[in-house]
Every structure is written in structure tokens, then in C-alpha cells.
Design a protein around this motif. Structure first.
Motif, PDB file in Angstrom:
ATOM      1  N   LEU A   1      37.809 -25.028  66.295  1.00  0.00           N
ATOM      2  CA  LEU A   1      37.340 -23.769  66.868  1.00  0.00           C
ATOM      3  C   LEU A   1      38.515 -22.798  67.024  1.00  0.00           C
ATOM      4  CD1 LEU A   1      34.524 -22.994  67.849  1.00  0.00           C
ATOM      5  CD2 LEU A   1      35.145 -23.809  70.125  1.00  0.00           C
ATOM      6  N   LYS A   2      39.616 -23.291  67.563  1.00  0.00           N
ATOM      7  CA  LYS A   2      40.804 -22.445  67.743  1.00  0.00           C
ATOM      8  C   LYS A   2      41.396 -22.031  66.400  1.00  0.00           C
ATOM      9  CE  LYS A   2      42.195 -23.284  72.344  1.00  0.00           C
ATOM     10  NZ  LYS A   2      43.098 -23.841  73.321  1.00  0.00           N
ATOM     11  N   ALA A   3      41.414 -22.972  65.472  1.00  0.00           N
ATOM     12  CA  ALA A   3      41.956 -22.657  64.149  1.00  0.00           C
ATOM     13  C   ALA A   3      41.122 -21.555  63.486  1.00  0.00           C
ATOM     14  CB  ALA A   3      41.976 -23.911  63.283  1.00  0.00           C
ATOM     15  N   HIS A   4      39.795 -21.642  63.649  1.00  0.00           N
ATOM     16  CA  HIS A   4      38.908 -20.653  63.045  1.00  0.00           C
ATOM     17  C   HIS A   4      39.176 -19.271  63.613  1.00  0.00           C
ATOM     18  CE1 HIS A   4      34.958 -18.643  62.241  1.00  0.00           C
ATOM     19  NE2 HIS A   4      35.133 -19.254  61.084  1.00  0.00           N
ATOM     20  N   ARG A   5      39.441 -19.216  64.902  1.00  0.00           N
ATOM     21  CA  ARG A   5      39.706 -17.927  65.558  1.00  0.00           C
ATOM     22  C   ARG A   5      41.059 -17.338  65.164  1.00  0.00           C
ATOM     23  NH1 ARG A   5      36.951 -16.402  70.066  1.00  0.00           N
ATOM     24  NH2 ARG A   5      38.846 -15.509  70.932  1.00  0.00           N
ATOM     25  N   SER A   6      42.015 -18.233  64.851  1.00  0.00           N
ATOM     26  CA  SER A   6      43.380 -17.716  64.632  1.00  0.00           C
ATOM     27  C   SER A   6      43.888 -17.924  63.206  1.00  0.00           C
ATOM     28  CB  SER A   6      44.340 -18.355  65.640  1.00  0.00           C
ATOM     29  OG  SER A   6      44.231 -19.753  65.579  1.00  0.00           O
ATOM     30  N   ILE A   7      42.991 -18.268  62.289  1.00  0.00           N
ATOM     31  CA  ILE A   7      43.434 -18.552  60.925  1.00  0.00           C
ATOM     32  C   ILE A   7      44.125 -17.327  60.304  1.00  0.00           C
ATOM     33  CG2 ILE A   7      41.202 -17.954  59.836  1.00  0.00           C
ATOM     34  CD1 ILE A   7      43.311 -20.931  58.721  1.00  0.00           C
ATOM     35  N   GLY A   8      43.743 -16.144  60.768  1.00  0.00           N
ATOM     36  CA  GLY A   8      44.371 -14.913  60.261  1.00  0.00           C
ATOM     37  C   GLY A   8      45.842 -14.817  60.619  1.00  0.00           C
ATOM     38  N   GLN A   9      46.228 -15.562  61.685  1.00  0.00           N
ATOM     39  CA  GLN A   9      47.638 -15.525  62.105  1.00  0.00           C
ATOM     40  C   GLN A   9      48.494 -16.553  61.372  1.00  0.00           C
ATOM     41  OE1 GLN A   9      47.491 -16.133  66.348  1.00  0.00           O
ATOM     42  NE2 GLN A   9      45.849 -14.621  66.529  1.00  0.00           N
ATOM     43  N   PHE A  10      47.840 -17.417  60.609  1.00  0.00           N
ATOM     44  CA  PHE A  10      48.604 -18.420  59.863  1.00  0.00           C
ATOM     45  C   PHE A  10      49.382 -17.710  58.759  1.00  0.00           C
ATOM     46  CE2 PHE A  10      48.774 -21.393  56.194  1.00  0.00           C
ATOM     47  CZ  PHE A  10      49.705 -22.269  56.743  1.00  0.00           C
ATOM     48  N   GLU A  11      50.699 -17.849  58.837  1.00  0.00           N
ATOM     49  CA  GLU A  11      51.535 -17.057  57.937  1.00  0.00           C
ATOM     50  C   GLU A  11      51.967 -17.805  56.677  1.00  0.00           C
ATOM     51  OE1 GLU A  11      54.608 -16.013  60.653  1.00  0.00           O
ATOM     52  OE2 GLU A  11      53.557 -14.230  61.363  1.00  0.00           O
ATOM     53  N   GLY A  12      51.604 -19.071  56.606  1.00  0.00           N
ATOM     54  CA  GLY A  12      51.937 -19.811  55.397  1.00  0.00           C
ATOM     55  C   GLY A  12      53.366 -20.300  55.349  1.00  0.00           C
ATOM     56  N   ARG A  13      54.102 -20.160  56.489  1.00  0.00           N
ATOM     57  CA  ARG A  13      55.483 -20.664  56.480  1.00  0.00           C
ATOM     58  C   ARG A  13      55.484 -22.185  56.539  1.00  0.00           C
ATOM     59  NH1 ARG A  13      57.967 -16.562  60.904  1.00  0.00           N
ATOM     60  NH2 ARG A  13      57.742 -14.671  59.669  1.00  0.00           N
ATOM     61  N   ALA A  14      54.594 -22.715  57.379  1.00  0.00           N
ATOM     62  CA  ALA A  14      54.457 -24.178  57.449  1.00  0.00           C
ATOM     63  C   ALA A  14      53.307 -24.566  56.525  1.00  0.00           C
ATOM     64  CB  ALA A  14      54.141 -24.598  58.868  1.00  0.00           C
TER      65      ALA A  14
END
Lengths: 192, 79
Positions: free
Chosen positions: A39-52
Motif C-alpha cells: 500500500l505504501k509502495a503504491h502511494r510513493s512509487i513516483g518517488q522511487f528514483e531508481g538509484r537502488a
């Protein structure tokens, strides 16, 4: 990311995330923890920057959720079964493979499958490995998942699990040896 | 000195992590030159470690649907 793309992420990583949550909160609560993490990942997936790696990012969310769950349940120590005695009783996992002078008595079998894909290609062997993961002591499973699935550093693992680096290294070594011994046994006998 | 196969197995994690002190690393490399069984052990251990992230397998349709349903029924519960 649309729902179909997110569902593909779930398909790929859900079971690994359950594997990370299980040793921390136990099997009965791991599903709930991972559901909340998604649920949290779905809400914040836009903030995933692809560094990790995406799995490392998801894994950290699961670890945070698992910690919150433990606080909610007012559990003091991270692992109820995390007692030194648990591991000290195991002795040297590969001891029987060596002669008294430290050389191989029973050397490893030739697996002929030196790629990860080949290792998991045979369904029975993959099932054996999954079963073994499920039967590892929680402490060993946790360190193995954080190090070899999420690729966290020892420093991070020690912080997340509140254990010493030397303890983490011993737990990881034992877990890896058990997996190695299982594959080797499978190659020799065709059985788990 | 790393002069036994047992020591190689005990030091393998450190070797693969790149944290083995250089003297021990050198000694271990010398041992590996002469010991086929230890070379095999390390090669296969590397393959095994690379496979661990994939050992859990993919989630079933049911598991995926359960997660997606949970997301759709709890749109604003967590912040």
C-alpha cells in the motif's frame, strides 16, 4: 505506473518480501505487513528514483512496516527465537565433509549448473530450496534475506536487526552452508 | 595461513565480499591454484548466491489479486 505495471511488480517481488517479513514478525503476521508495505509502495512509487534496486527499495518499506508491527504488538526484542544457544548447538555444519587435517573427505559434487537460472530450472530442486529457506532459524533467514536478497551492507543489517557484525556473519555463513549442502545433496541423490 | 580446505570454506564469505585481508587472500589464492575441489566449491557457491534473490518464485494470480484488492480498498489509509 498503471495498475497492470504495479501488478507485475507484485508478482515478481511479493514472495521475496514475505520472506523478508517472516523472520521479523513471524509467518502469521508477515502477510499483513507486506500488504501494508505494498500500500505504501503504491502511494510513493513516483518517488522511487531508481538509484537502488526496486527490490531493495521495497524491502526497506517492508522492514519499516515490520518494525511498526512489532512496536504495535509491544515486542521488545526483534526476534523471539534469536538466542545464541540456538546457533551454538548447530556446531560445524560441514564438519563431516573434512578429514582431521582439514582437507576434503567428501568434496563437493560437480553440479554442472553454474548459472542461477540453471540452479532453479528443475522444479523439485527449487522447491527443496524454498522448503529449506522456510525451515531456517529466523535469525539465519533474516540475515540471509537482507544480505543475499536485498544486498544490504553488514552495517545496515546490524542496524536493522540490532545484532553485532560478528553475529551477523556467523548467521549468514551457516545459512549459506545449509543451502550449499542441500544443493550438493540433491545433485548426489536427486532428493532434498 | 590458509592451508586447509576447511579454512577455505570458512573464509569464502569474506573472499566473495572482498573483505579478506590481503595475506589471507594471497594464501587462499595459492591454495586454490592447487585444489580443484576448493575451486569447485567457490564457483558453485557463487552461482548459489546469485540464485538466492530468485529462489522465492513468482506470486500466484490469487496473491497478486489480494494485494491489488487491498490497495484499491484502502486508498488513503496509510500516509
Amino acid at each position: 505506473m498503471n495498475n497492470d505495471e504495479f501488478a507485475r511488480l507484485v508478482r515478481e517481488h511479493h514472495r521475496a518480501l514475505i520472506g523478508i517479513a517472516t523472520p521479523i514478525v513471524g509467518p502469521s503476521e508477515a502477510e499483513e505487513v507486506v500488504q501494508n508495505a505494498w500500500l505504501k509502495a503504491h502511494r510513493s512509487i513516483g518517488q522511487f528514483e531508481g538509484r537502488a534496486q526496486i527490490r531493495t527499495w521495497l524491502g526497506r518499506i517492508v522492514i519499516n512496516e515490520a518494525r511498526m508491527q512489532r512496536r504495535k504488538r509491544r515486542r521488545e526484542s526483534l526476534f523471539s527465537d534469536w538466542l545464541p544457544a540456538e546457533d551454538e548447538t548447530e556446531g560445524d555444519i560441514m564438519a563431516e565433509r573434512f578429514s582431521p587435517n582439514g582437507h576434503w573427505n567428501t568434496p563437493p559434487m560437480q553440479w554442472n549448473l553454474d548459472t542461477p537460472e540453471a540452479l532453479l530450472l528443475r522444479e523439485e530442486r527449487a522447491e527443496c530450496l524454498q522448503k529449506l529457506l522456510d525451515t531456517l532459524p529466523a535469525s539465519q533467514r533474516a540475515v540471509l534475506e537482507l544480505r543475499d536478497t536485498l544486498e544490504l551492507s553488514f552495517e545496515e543489517i546490524c542496524n536493522e536487526l540490532s545484532i553485532s557484525a560478528s553475529n551477523a556473519k556467523v548467521l549468514l555463513h551457516r545459512a549459506r552452508l545449509k543451502l550449499f549442502r542441500l544443493v550438493d545433496h540433491y545433485e548426489e541423490t536427486g532428493e532434498c | 595461513m590458509l592451508n586447509s580446505c576447511r579454512k577455505v570454506v570458512e573464509s569464502a564469505d569474506q573472499l566473495l565480499d572482498g573483505t579478506l585481508p590481503w595475506r589471507q587472500r594471497l594464501s587462499l589464492r595459492l591454495h586454490l591454484l592447487l585444489c580443484n575441489a576448493c575451486r569447485r566449491y567457490l564457483r558453485q557457491l557463487r552461482a548459489l548466491l546469485r540464485a538466492i534473490p530468485f529462489m522465492h518464485g513468482e506470486a500466484s494470480d490469487e496473491e497478486v489479486q489480494r494485494v491489488m484488492a487491498h490497495i484499491q480498498t484502502h486508498p488513503d489509509q496509510h500516509s
